[in-house]
Design an enzyme around this catalytic site. Structure first.
Site, mmCIF file in Angstrom:
data_model
loop_
_atom_site.group_PDB
_atom_site.id
_atom_site.type_symbol
_atom_site.label_atom_id
_atom_site.label_comp_id
_atom_site.label_asym_id
_atom_site.label_seq_id
_atom_site.Cartn_x
_atom_site.Cartn_y
_atom_site.Cartn_z
ATOM 1 N N SER A 91 63.571 17.333 4.374
ATOM 2 C CA SER A 91 64.316 16.389 3.552
ATOM 3 C C SER A 91 65.789 16.626 3.859
ATOM 4 C CB SER A 91 64.024 16.633 2.062
ATOM 5 O OG SER A 91 64.878 15.862 1.251
ATOM 6 N N HIS A 142 57.420 17.016 0.312
ATOM 7 C CA HIS A 142 56.874 18.345 0.600
ATOM 8 C C HIS A 142 55.412 18.488 0.180
ATOM 9 C CE1 HIS A 142 60.980 20.644 0.836
ATOM 10 N NE2 HIS A 142 60.835 19.723 1.756
ATOM 11 N N GLU A 176 60.931 19.479 -6.010
ATOM 12 C CA GLU A 176 60.829 20.912 -6.307
ATOM 13 C C GLU A 176 61.028 21.183 -7.790
ATOM 14 O OE1 GLU A 176 63.806 22.863 -3.953
ATOM 15 O OE2 GLU A 176 62.933 22.247 -2.037
ATOM 16 N N GLU A 209 56.996 25.770 1.181
ATOM 17 C CA GLU A 209 57.878 26.752 0.553
ATOM 18 C C GLU A 209 57.144 27.661 -0.426
ATOM 19 O OE1 GLU A 209 61.191 24.585 -1.042
ATOM 20 O OE2 GLU A 209 61.758 23.788 0.914
ATOM 21 N N ASP A 263 64.695 20.011 -8.186
ATOM 22 C CA ASP A 263 65.338 19.250 -7.120
ATOM 23 C C ASP A 263 64.551 17.965 -6.934
ATOM 24 O OD1 ASP A 263 66.452 18.163 -4.845
ATOM 25 O OD2 ASP A 263 65.672 19.691 -3.480
ATOM 26 N N GLU A 320 69.200 19.284 -8.997
ATOM 27 C CA GLU A 320 69.775 19.142 -7.657
ATOM 28 C C GLU A 320 69.442 17.768 -7.092
ATOM 29 O OE1 GLU A 320 68.625 20.827 -3.249
ATOM 30 O OE2 GLU A 320 68.402 22.201 -4.935
ATOM 31 N N ASP A 343 73.350 18.273 -2.879
ATOM 32 C CA ASP A 343 72.809 18.794 -1.609
ATOM 33 C C ASP A 343 73.018 17.739 -0.529
ATOM 34 O OD1 ASP A 343 71.384 19.884 0.504
ATOM 35 O OD2 ASP A 343 69.421 19.563 -0.403
ATOM 36 N N LYS A 398 73.936 25.153 2.545
ATOM 37 C CA LYS A 398 72.960 25.397 3.610
ATOM 38 C C LYS A 398 73.741 25.522 4.911
ATOM 39 C CE LYS A 398 69.141 22.659 1.609
ATOM 40 N NZ LYS A 398 68.486 21.328 1.643
ATOM 41 N N HIS A 401 67.765 28.124 1.342
ATOM 42 C CA HIS A 401 66.969 28.147 2.577
ATOM 43 C C HIS A 401 66.707 26.710 3.025
ATOM 44 C CE1 HIS A 401 62.911 27.527 0.280
ATOM 45 N NE2 HIS A 401 63.889 26.798 -0.207
ATOM 46 N N LYS A 451 68.057 29.880 -3.716
ATOM 47 C CA LYS A 451 66.653 29.461 -3.671
ATOM 48 C C LYS A 451 66.106 29.728 -2.277
ATOM 49 C CE LYS A 451 67.064 24.460 -2.728
ATOM 50 N NZ LYS A 451 66.438 23.151 -3.010
#
Length: 451
Positions: free
Chosen positions: A50, A174, A183, A226, A261, A309, A336, A361, A389, A412
Site C-alpha cells: 500500500s 493486506h 490495520e 505483517e 490504519d 493513520e 503516511d 518510512k 516498517h 510499528k
C-alpha cells in the site's frame, strides 16, 4: 567523536523479502586506513504494498520471465557500480555528505530516484550509517542521535524506548476479508518498560487468536504479511470489539490503547469523490468525507483510540484537517501516504493543519538524511513522528535503532509474530538492556520530548 575511516568497497546483491519478492542488499567494507580497525556491514531494503503516489521510486528489472518482472538485478548493479564507486574513499560517518553525493546522481526528471532506484540509494545510505557507527565505536542508535541533533539544529534530542504499536488484525489490501480498514493496533502505552509492553502485546495477541477461533473458526487464525489475523469481519467496530475482548481476556484492561490504519487511499473512489467501505465486496458501501469524519468520531468515542493513520485519501488534506480539528486533542492523526516522509508534503500539511503527526518510512524518501530532515521539521513543529516498517520486510533491524536515536516515541513493525517483524522488536529489547537509562515513552509517545 570523529573518525578518519574510509569506505573501501561496496557490493550490491539481490535478496528476498518477507513476501518472497526480490529486494536489494548492500555489503560495505570500511577501514581506518592504518589497518588497526575495519569492518563489514550490510543493509537490506523493505518494500511496501500500500504505497503513496509521492514515494521515491524503486528500480525493478521489468523482465516478466524472472520474478514476474520484480527482479532487482539492475538496482543491485547500481549499488556495485556507479553509486557505490562514487562513495569509495568517503568517511562513512559523514552521513550528510554521503547522502548528498547519492542525491547528486539522481537524474530522474521528477527527482524521485526512478532511474537510479530508491532501493539502491537507501541500501547504500543505511549501510553507510551502520558503518559510521562502527567506525565511531558507538551503538547505531547513538550515532543516529548525533545525526538527529545536527538535523534539528543542535541541542539535545532525548532518546527513549518506543511504544510498540502491534498490528494484530489485517484488512484492506493486506487481507482477503471484507474489512476495508487495513490495520488494527494494540498500543501498550500503560506498560512500565518496553519489555513489559512486548509481554502485554504478545499475551493479548495469543488471547486474540483464541477469541477469533471461538467466534469464526480455526481457518480465520492464519496470519498475513505483517503477522496479523484476518477474521471474517467487515466493519471496523467488529475489529475494535475483538481487540477489547482480547485485552480484557488477557487481563490487561486499562494498559493497552487501540489504533488503526484505515489506509483510506485504497478505498477512495476518485470517480465518486467518496470512500467505499465495500470496495472488496459485491455491494458498495459509499460514504462522503463528512460521513467518514462522523464514523471516526463514533469509533473514537466508543473505544480507547489513541491513533488513526491515513484516515482519508493521500490528496485529501481538507478532510484530514477536519478530523484533526475534532478529535486531534485526544487522538494522534498520522499522515503516511499523505506525506511520504517528504519535507515538501509535510510543509503542505503544516499549512493546512491537516494532521498532528507524520509516519516515517525511510524507503518512502530514500536516504537517512532526508528522513531526518522530515523528522526534524515535525519535531520543530510539535508534531509526533511514528516510525514504521513495510509490509514486504527483511531481517534488517535498522528502524529499531532509528526510532530510539531520534526519540520518536512509537514504532510499528507488525504483530509479535514472524521473524522479520520480531527482528525490530528484539533489537529494541537489546537496546533497552545495553543502553542504560533510556526511559520508556509510555503515555507520552506523541510528545516524547516531554519525558
Amino acid at each position: 567523536m570523529t573518525t578518519t575511516a574510509k569506505i573501501v568497497s561496496v557490493k550490491g546483491r539481490e535478496v528476498l523479502d518477507s513476501r518472497g519478492r526480490p529486494t536489494v542488499e548492500c555489503e560495505l567494507e570500511w577501514s581506518d586506513g592504518n589497518g588497526e580497525r575495519s569492518g563489514t556491514v550490510r543493509a537490506m531494503v523493505p518494500s511496501g504494498k500500500s504505497t503513496g503516489g509521492a514515494e521515491a521510486k524503486e528500480l525493478r528489472d521489468g523482465d516478466p520471465a524472472r520474478y514476474g518482472g520484480m527482479g532487482c538485478l539492475k538496482a543491485a548493479a547500481n549499488i556495485s557500480g556507479d553509486l557505490g564507486k562514487a562513495l569509495i574513499g568517503m568517511n562513512p560517518a559523514d552521513q550528510r555528505a554521503i547522502d548528498d553525493k547519492l542525491l547528486s546522481m539522481d537524474t530522474s526528471p521528477g527527482k524521485d530516484k526512478a532511474l537510479i532506484g530508491a532501493n539502491a540509494v537507501l541500501a547504500l545510505s543505511m549501510a553507510c550509517c551502520r558503518a559510521g557507527a562502527e567506525a565511531l565505536g558507538v551503538p547505531l542508535c547513538r550515532h543516529i542521535n548525533g545525526l538527529a541533533r545536527t538535523a534539528v539544529g543542535g541541542g539535545e534530542v532525548k532518546m527513549c524506548l518506543p511504544v510498540p504499536c502491534l498490528n494484530v488484525i489485517n484488512g484492506g489490501v493486506h487481507a482477503g476479508n471484507a474489512l476495508a480498514f487495513q490495520e488494527f493496533f494494540l498500543i501498550p502505552s500503560g506498560a512500565s518498560s518496553f519489555a513489559e509492553a512486548m509481554r502485554l502485546g504478545a499475551e493479548t495477541y495469543a488471547k486474540l487468536k483464541k477469541v477469533i477461533e471461538a467466534k469464526y473458526g480455526k481457518r480465520d487464525t492464519g496470519v498475513g504479511d505483517e503477522g496479523g489475523f484476518a477474521p471474517n469481519i467487515s466493519s471496523p467496530e467488529e475489529g475494535m470489539s475483538l481487540l477489547m475482548e482480547a485485552i480484557e481476556g488477557a487481563g490487561h484492561g486499562g494498559k493497552i490503547e487501540l489504533g488503526s490504519d484505515p489506509a483510506a487511499s485504497e478505498f477512495y473512489s476518485k470517480e465518486k469523490g467518496a470512500y467505499d467501505l465495500g470496495f472488496k465486496c459485491e455491494e458498495p458501501n459509499v460514504k462522503t468525507a463528512q460521513e467518514m469524519v462522523a464514523l471516526y468520531q463514533r469509533i473514537c468515542g466508543t473505544f480507547p483510540m489513541a491513533l488513526l493513520e491515513d484516515p482519508f485519501d493521500e490528496e485529501d488534506f481538507e478532510s484530514h484537517a477536519e478530523l484533526t480539528k475534532v478529535v486531534g486533542e485526544s487522538v494522534e492523526i498520522v499522515g503516511d501516504d499523505l506525506y511520504c516522509t517528504n519535507v515538501g508534503r509535510v510543509n503542505k500539511g503544516l499549512e493546512a493543519k491537516a494532521t498532528n503527526a507524520m509516519l516515517l518510512k525511510v524507503n518512502q524518501i530514500g536516504t537517512v538524511s532526508e528522513s531526518l530532515d522530515a523528522w526534524a521539521l515535525c519535531r520543530k513543529s510539535g508534531w509526533g513522528v511514528f516510525v514504521s516498517h513495510r509490509s514486504g520486510e527483511t531481517e534488517d533491524s535498522f528502524i529499531a535503532d532509528l526510532v530510539v536515536g531520534i526519540g520518536a516515541g512509537h514504532i510499528k513493525s507488525g504483530a509479535p509474530c514472524r521473524s522479520e517483524r520480531l527482528s525490530k522488536y528484539n533489537q529494541l529489547l537489546r537496546i533497552e538492556e545495553e543502553v542504560k537509562g533510556l526511559p520508556y515513552a509510555g503515555k507520552l509517545f506523541r510528545t516524547p520530548w516531554k519525558l
